[in-house]
Scaffold this active site. Structure first.
Site, PDB file in Angstrom:
ATOM      1  N   LYS A   1      -7.470   2.253  10.240  1.00 54.83           N
ATOM      2  CA  LYS A   1      -8.877   2.425  10.585  1.00 54.83           C
ATOM      3  C   LYS A   1      -9.728   2.473   9.330  1.00 54.83           C
ATOM      4  CE  LYS A   1      -8.242   7.316  11.124  1.00 54.83           C
ATOM      5  NZ  LYS A   1      -7.278   8.076  11.775  1.00 54.83           N
TER       6      LYS A   1
ATOM      7  N   LEU B   1      -4.736  -2.851   4.195  1.00 57.26           N
ATOM      8  CA  LEU B   1      -5.573  -3.300   3.081  1.00 57.26           C
ATOM      9  C   LEU B   1      -6.817  -2.420   2.961  1.00 57.26           C
ATOM     10  CD1 LEU B   1      -5.342  -7.150   3.705  1.00 57.26           C
ATOM     11  CD2 LEU B   1      -4.190  -5.829   1.901  1.00 57.26           C
TER      12      LEU B   1
ATOM     13  N   ALA C   1       0.819  -1.217   0.000  1.00 55.95           N
ATOM     14  CA  ALA C   1       0.000   0.000   0.000  1.00 55.95           C
ATOM     15  C   ALA C   1       0.854   1.269   0.000  1.00 55.95           C
ATOM     16  CB  ALA C   1      -0.915  -0.002   1.222  1.00 55.95           C
TER      17      ALA C   1
END
Length: 136
Positions: free
Chosen positions: A110, A87, A25
């Site tokens: 979060k 993710l 990411a």
């Protein structure tokens, strides 16, 4: 309690905390890779992605020793103590629970789950497994 306020039963960490990243990411370098390099006792040792080539590129770019071809492989890697989960939100609860059940500590971006029921399930799993769970 001892002078530092720690329980007498609390073990001292003498080895580095070895972190793995679920997914290559864009947020991971800022949220984990660079901060980990500035903290003694924390190492980012692995990254996984659905696309093995992407995991390999990410690992090379960020000097991470191991690139796994999938999330299960990273979670099952005995050299990983804790998992960072950046993710997509819809995958947070599922992969966080999978990592906790494999005996890993987890820092999850979060929200930790899509709804209250999912958050309760994740928290219950962390308690049951005796693992640290943090919402990043």
């Amino acid at each position: 309690m001892n002078r530092a306020g720690e329980s007498a039963n609390m073990a001292r960490v003498t080895e580095p905390l070895r972190m793995g990243i679920l997914g290559a990411a864009r947020i991971a370098p800022m949220a984990l890779v660079r901060p980990a390099r500035a903290v003694d006792g924390v190492e980012v040792v692995a990254v996984a992605a659905r696309d093995p080539a992407r995991a390999a590129r990410f690992a090379k770019r960020h000097r991470i020793a191991t690139a796994h071809a999938g999330y299960d492989a990273l979670i099952d890697d005995p050299s990983v103590d804790a998992v960072y989960n950046p993710l997509p939100n819809s995958h947070h609860a599922r992969w966080t629970i999978r990592a906790l059940e494999a005996g890993k500590h987890v820092a999850c971006e979060k929200p930790i789950a899509a709804h209250a029921e999912g958050a309760r399930a994740v928290a219950a799993c962390a308690r049951r497994e005796g693992r640290v769970l943090m919402e990043a």
